[in-house]
Write a protein that holds these residues in place. Structure first.
Motif, PDB file in Angstrom:
ATOM      1  N   THR A   1      55.429  72.625  32.988  1.00  0.00           N
ATOM      2  CA  THR A   1      55.387  71.180  33.216  1.00  0.00           C
ATOM      3  C   THR A   1      54.697  70.864  34.534  1.00  0.00           C
ATOM      4  O   THR A   1      53.866  69.957  34.612  1.00  0.00           O
ATOM      5  CB  THR A   1      56.812  70.591  33.227  1.00  0.00           C
TER       6      THR A   1
ATOM      7  N   LYS B   1      53.968  67.304  31.118  1.00  0.00           N
ATOM      8  CA  LYS B   1      55.219  67.313  30.358  1.00  0.00           C
ATOM      9  C   LYS B   1      55.074  67.855  28.937  1.00  0.00           C
ATOM     10  O   LYS B   1      55.992  68.496  28.415  1.00  0.00           O
ATOM     11  CB  LYS B   1      55.802  65.900  30.302  1.00  0.00           C
ATOM     12  N   TRP B   2      53.907  67.605  28.302  1.00  0.00           N
ATOM     13  CA  TRP B   2      53.764  68.036  26.913  1.00  0.00           C
ATOM     14  C   TRP B   2      53.731  69.557  26.798  1.00  0.00           C
ATOM     15  O   TRP B   2      54.232  70.124  25.825  1.00  0.00           O
ATOM     16  CB  TRP B   2      52.518  67.422  26.277  1.00  0.00           C
TER      17      TRP B   2
ATOM     18  N   ALA C   1      61.968  68.781  31.293  1.00  0.00           N
ATOM     19  CA  ALA C   1      60.508  68.656  31.387  1.00  0.00           C
ATOM     20  C   ALA C   1      60.107  67.230  31.770  1.00  0.00           C
ATOM     21  O   ALA C   1      59.203  67.025  32.590  1.00  0.00           O
ATOM     22  CB  ALA C   1      59.861  69.045  30.062  1.00  0.00           C
ATOM     23  N   LEU C   2      60.771  66.232  31.203  1.00  0.00           N
ATOM     24  CA  LEU C   2      60.448  64.838  31.506  1.00  0.00           C
ATOM     25  C   LEU C   2      60.777  64.493  32.959  1.00  0.00           C
ATOM     26  O   LEU C   2      60.035  63.757  33.624  1.00  0.00           O
ATOM     27  CB  LEU C   2      61.214  63.908  30.559  1.00  0.00           C
TER      28      LEU C   2
ATOM     29  N   GLU D   1      58.229  66.210  35.201  1.00  0.00           N
ATOM     30  CA  GLU D   1      56.905  65.576  35.110  1.00  0.00           C
ATOM     31  C   GLU D   1      56.777  64.405  36.073  1.00  0.00           C
ATOM     32  O   GLU D   1      55.685  64.094  36.541  1.00  0.00           O
ATOM     33  CB  GLU D   1      56.673  65.099  33.673  1.00  0.00           C
ATOM     34  N   LYS D   2      57.883  63.772  36.399  1.00  0.00           N
ATOM     35  CA  LYS D   2      57.862  62.653  37.336  1.00  0.00           C
ATOM     36  C   LYS D   2      57.524  63.129  38.749  1.00  0.00           C
ATOM     37  O   LYS D   2      57.207  62.320  39.616  1.00  0.00           O
ATOM     38  CB  LYS D   2      59.228  61.956  37.352  1.00  0.00           C
TER      39      LYS D   2
ATOM     40  N   LYS E   1      55.005  65.106  39.575  1.00  0.00           N
ATOM     41  CA  LYS E   1      53.656  65.684  39.563  1.00  0.00           C
ATOM     42  C   LYS E   1      52.901  65.491  40.878  1.00  0.00           C
ATOM     43  O   LYS E   1      51.900  66.163  41.119  1.00  0.00           O
ATOM     44  CB  LYS E   1      52.839  65.086  38.419  1.00  0.00           C
TER      45      LYS E   1
END
Length: 208
Positions: free
Chosen positions: A33, A38-39, A164-165, A168-169, A171
């Motif tokens: 991630t 995130k994907w 993961a979500l 991702e924040k 990044k």
């Protein structure tokens, strides 16, 4: 009806515990991630849906036909150890000018599948906990088995997707020293897990 709810709750609890516990798959989910978005992390998170069916079938076969699975667990542990140590070393070698090159790679699902196949934890879980519960649930009703497995994977995969979500924040860490520190720390964690798996393999083969 209460029996069915009991098996659903049992599966959900065990799935949540497994999904949030520190382990190689969680480490790879976070690492992918951070590196690719995130994907890619979500692809790693869903890898158990691909790997675990054959694992469950193999484990149920073993429980049905063998009195000891130590040799099997030992071999799997060594395979997982080699891959995790290699993956950890690669993470330790990451450089600031390699981030853009890494972002183009789309092999997160493959990594997740390999890690999970080589991770002895699913085998140990299904041999010692999941398998016996499945056999017991079949004596209650087929829906008890379905709900147990559904509850387990809903929380196992769901908890890692949420991780993961959340990651991702963060990044903005990509271009900071903290990002590289995290990736290298995850690399060290994977090496440690690999060494742990070697111990599991040696124990299983009664070599220590």
């Amino acid at each position: 009806m209460l029996d069915l709810i009991e098996y659903l709750a049992m599966g959900a609890f065990l799935g949540l515990a497994a999904g949030t516990s520190p382990g190689p798959l969680l480490a790879v989910t976070i690492s992918e991630t951070l590196q690719h978005g995130k994907w890619e992390g979500i692809k790693v998170a869903i890898s158990p849906l691909i790997t675990d069916l054959p694992i469950i079938l193999v484990v149920l076969f073993i429980l049905s036909h063998l009195t000891s699975s130590d040799l099997f667990i030992g071999i799997i542990a060594f395979f997982g150890a080699l891959y995790l140590i290699y993956s950890g070393i690669e993470s330790l070698k990451i450089k600031t000018d390699s981030v853009e090159l890494n972002i183009g790679k789309k092999d997160a699902l493959k990594k997740g599948v390999i890690v999970n196949f080589g991770n002895p934890h699913p085998y140990v879980f299904w041999l010692s906990i999941g398998g016996p519960i499945i056999f017991k649930s079949l004596n209650v009703h087929i829906w008890a088995t379905v709900l147990f497995i559904a509850g387990f994977y809903l929380l196992l995969v769901g908890s890692k997707v949420i991780v993961a979500l959340i990651v991702e924040k963060s990044k903005y860490f990509i271009n900071s020293k903290y990002y590289f520190s995290i990736v290298r720390a995850l690399g060290i964690a994977q090496i440690i897990f690999g060494l742990t798996f070697i111990k599991v393999g040696l124990d299983s083969l009664n070599l220590i």
